[in-house]
Design an enzyme around this catalytic site. Structure first.
Site, PDB file in Angstrom:
ATOM      1  N   LYS A   1      -0.930   1.474 -18.461  1.00 53.47           N
ATOM      2  CA  LYS A   1      -0.482   0.794 -17.244  1.00 53.47           C
ATOM      3  C   LYS A   1       0.725  -0.087 -17.574  1.00 53.47           C
ATOM      4  CE  LYS A   1      -2.441  -2.100 -13.524  1.00 53.47           C
ATOM      5  NZ  LYS A   1      -3.630  -2.910 -13.130  1.00 53.47           N
TER       6      LYS A   1
ATOM      7  N   SER B   1      -5.303  -1.681  -8.468  1.00 51.75           N
ATOM      8  CA  SER B   1      -3.891  -1.588  -8.771  1.00 51.75           C
ATOM      9  C   SER B   1      -3.555  -0.575  -9.870  1.00 51.75           C
ATOM     10  CB  SER B   1      -3.368  -2.955  -9.193  1.00 51.75           C
ATOM     11  OG  SER B   1      -3.938  -3.349 -10.433  1.00 51.75           O
TER      12      SER B   1
ATOM     13  N   SER C   1      -9.440  -3.609 -10.183  1.00 51.64           N
ATOM     14  CA  SER C   1      -8.260  -2.745 -10.316  1.00 51.64           C
ATOM     15  C   SER C   1      -8.378  -1.599 -11.317  1.00 51.64           C
ATOM     16  CB  SER C   1      -7.035  -3.583 -10.690  1.00 51.64           C
ATOM     17  OG  SER C   1      -6.482  -4.187  -9.551  1.00 51.64           O
TER      18      SER C   1
END
Lengths: 96, 501
Positions: free
Chosen positions: B75, B150, B174
């Site tokens: 990420k 997210s 997330s």
């Protein structure tokens, strides 16, 4: 007094060092007003005898030896600088 | 084996091939690169890729290490030395990380190869990845829908076969929520189990990094690599890391699972409710006992979470001032103008909203009413979990009340987006561990399958237990073997990012 009246987005934006357009100010005022209205439910609870939880897992006073260790070089630390000169960050003039 | 078969393998299966020398690390990377080239235009999971560097690392890969030669997607909020780390924000558009996060160093020591950075909601603020300032990531199961967020890029890449595994971060759900919406496994470790050094901070008392994978065993393998103390993060717990694969395969006889009665709320999609009921029945058939438990302060979790998370975010994001890194406004008239415009130009709408909200709840006159009160409610939520875990080994619930939703459905109303976190926020506030794994499908009107996620929550540092329970469920069901219909979506309408919300 309603939450929306309490929250002055334009004032808070100044505290946060964040310019907002007139449209953003109006939009956030309405949207965050609804969020704060929702957050009002926290007031239903009697928390007078409850301690704060600043962290999920309270741990305190972790110590380690204060020994020098390698860190970033000046060159590495400046690599992402928007402006630099003579091994320093260049910033707008702050003293007249 | 053709390329898409190879890239659909679990990490454990891939390692077996690598160790038997049936394939080389270089070949794995090349097949992965081909798969990304073929499917990424439909998914848009990645913000940056560096296969040149990955191939150089492949030359030295030792396949006998725990993750030797395994490519892992990261990420874009986690620092990988020399790679971009943009948090999908304009303010970090040109930023490159000068060092590795501790978890990246640990991944490398375990032999893994970070090769690309995945899309996300800007600064991890969102539940749909629609808040990325760069692009939308599409759900591999239905390109008209969000992948969750997210960590939506990480989840979509793992689902689409463009990553064998990925790292994400979970502040209020997330990792777990995008795993549920994209049909993969997502694991949020207990707070302090995994170092936060080298993660761009959103809410420091809540943030934890963890794996997204296609199987529970793979999640355990990645957790083995990244967990453990770190002298560079004083909130990282000084606790021994067990082998998280050790208990995989143990049966569930005598295991007690709690079904929180407050989680069976209105607003859960009927297919989700049915899937959870079915999962509970399945656990019973595996020998576990299902007990109804109560988490009485559940309805206050979202409000408490957003007050705390936004307060911490407003402080953490003060570092983006255009001085040492990141975007800087041109020709400021003075220092104040420099700050105000740098931040106005650099941050997107959701980040601005949360900075405003966080600054407000910390400001004089409102601190007690909102922030301090939210912290006290956090104590009550922690006690709820402590009481529940006195009775049961783990809790089961939906991960998300709904399957993947269409682009734009929730993005116009922040409160609606926040309410999507109903089942994940409380666990984050309590610092306990949680996993989401596939447990069924809902059908869209267009006949597409949308994954449903089952959440298991365990007490702090009881990661091994929920991995064991999740693994027993997974291995006795077929859900995790389903693959999204990628390749049939080339004519799909390309969604357009919402400009200003």
């Amino acid at each position: 007094m309603s939450e929306t009246a309490e929250l002055d987005v334009a004032h808070v934006a100044k505290l946060a060092r964040l310019s907002l357009t007139a449209e953003e100010t109006k939009l956030f005022q309405a949207q965050l007003g609804r969020v704060l209205e929702y957050a009002r439910k926290l007031r239903e609870l009697d928390v007078s005898a409850v301690e704060d939880a600043a962290h999920a897992v309270p741990i305190f006073n972790l110590f380690r030896e204060d020994e020098p260790r390698p860190g970033l070089t000046a060159e590495e630390a400046l690599a992402n600088a928007p402006r630099q000169a003579n091994g320093l960050f260049v910033v707008p003039k702050v003293v007249e | 084996m053709n390329g898409s078969d190879l890239t659909a393998l679990s990490i454990a299966e891939l390692q077996a091939l690598l160790r038997r020398r049936e394939i080389s690390t270089r070949e794995v990377l090349e097949k992965l690169r081909d798969r990304i080239a073929a499917t990424e235009p439909q998914i848009d999971a990645y913000l940056s890729l560096d296969f040149d560097e990955a191939l150089r690392q492949a030359e030295r890969a030792d396949v006998n290490l725990p993750l030797g030669g395994v490519p892992i997607a990261i990420k874009d909020i986690i620092s990988v030395a020399g790679q971009p780390c943009t948090c999908a924000s304009r303010i970090l558009q040109n930023y490159r990380a000068p060092y590795d996060a501790t978890i990246i160093r640990k991944l490398r020591e375990a032999g893994a190869i970070p090769f690309g950075k995945t899309n996300m909601d800007e600064f991890a603020m969102g539940a749909s990845t629609e808040n990325s300032s760069v692009k939308l990531t599409r759900n591999p199961w239905d390109p008209s829908r969000v992948p969750g967020g997210s960590s939506g890029g990480s989840a979509a890449a793992v689902a689409a076969g463009t990553a064998f595994g990925a790292l994400g971060t979970d502040t209020g759900g997330s990792i777990r929520q995008p795993a549920a919406l994209s049909g993969v496994v997502g694991f949020k470790p207990s707070y302090g189990r995994v170092s936060r050094f080298g993660l761009v901070a959103f809410a420091s008392s809540l943030d934890q990094a963890g794996p997204l994978t296609r199987t529970v065993r793979d999640a355990a393998l990645l957790l083995n690599a990244i967990a453990g103390p770190d002298p560079r993060d004083s909130t990282c717990l000084n606790e021994v890391v067990p082998d998280y694969t050790a208990d995989l395969g143990r049966d569930l006889r005598g295991v007690r699972l709690g079904l929180p009665k407050e989680y069976m709320i209105e607003g859960i999609a009927p297919e989700v409710r049915a899937a959870i009921d079915q999962a509970a029945a399945h656990f019973t058939s595996l020998g576990a006992e299902i007990i109804e438990v109560s988490l009485p302060h559940t309805e206050y979790a979202i409000a408490s979470y957003y007050m705390i998370a936004c307060a911490e975010a407003s402080a953490n994001l003060a570092r983006f001032d255009g001085v040492r890194f990141g975007h800087r406004a041109e020709n400021p008239s003075n220092l104040l103008d420099h700050y105000n415009r740098t931040r106005a130009e650099g941050f997107g709408p959701e980040v601005k909203r949360r900075i405003i909200l966080g600054t407000y709840v910390l400001s004089s006159g409102y601190y007690e009413a909102y922030y301090a009160r939210a912290q006290k409610v956090r104590t009550l939520i922690r006690r709820d979990f402590a009481d529940a875990f006195a009775k049961v080994d783990a809790l089961i619930s939906p991960t998300s009340p709904v399957p993947a939703f269409p682009f734009g459905e929730r993005s116009s109303d922040p409160l609606q987006m926040y309410l999507a976190d109903i089942f994940t926020n409380a666990a984050s506030l309590a610092g306990i561990c949680g996993i989401s794994l596939p447990c069924g499908f809902a059908k869209t009107e267009g006949g597409r399958q949308l994954p449903i996620g089952l959440q298991l929550l365990g007490k702090a540092l009881d990661e091994g237990r929920i991995l064991q329970i999740a693994h027993a469920y997974e291995q006795s069901t077929e859900w995790h073997k389903q693959r999204p219909p990628i390749g049939e979506t080339s004519n799909a309408q390309r969604p357009t990012p919402n400009a200003q919300r």
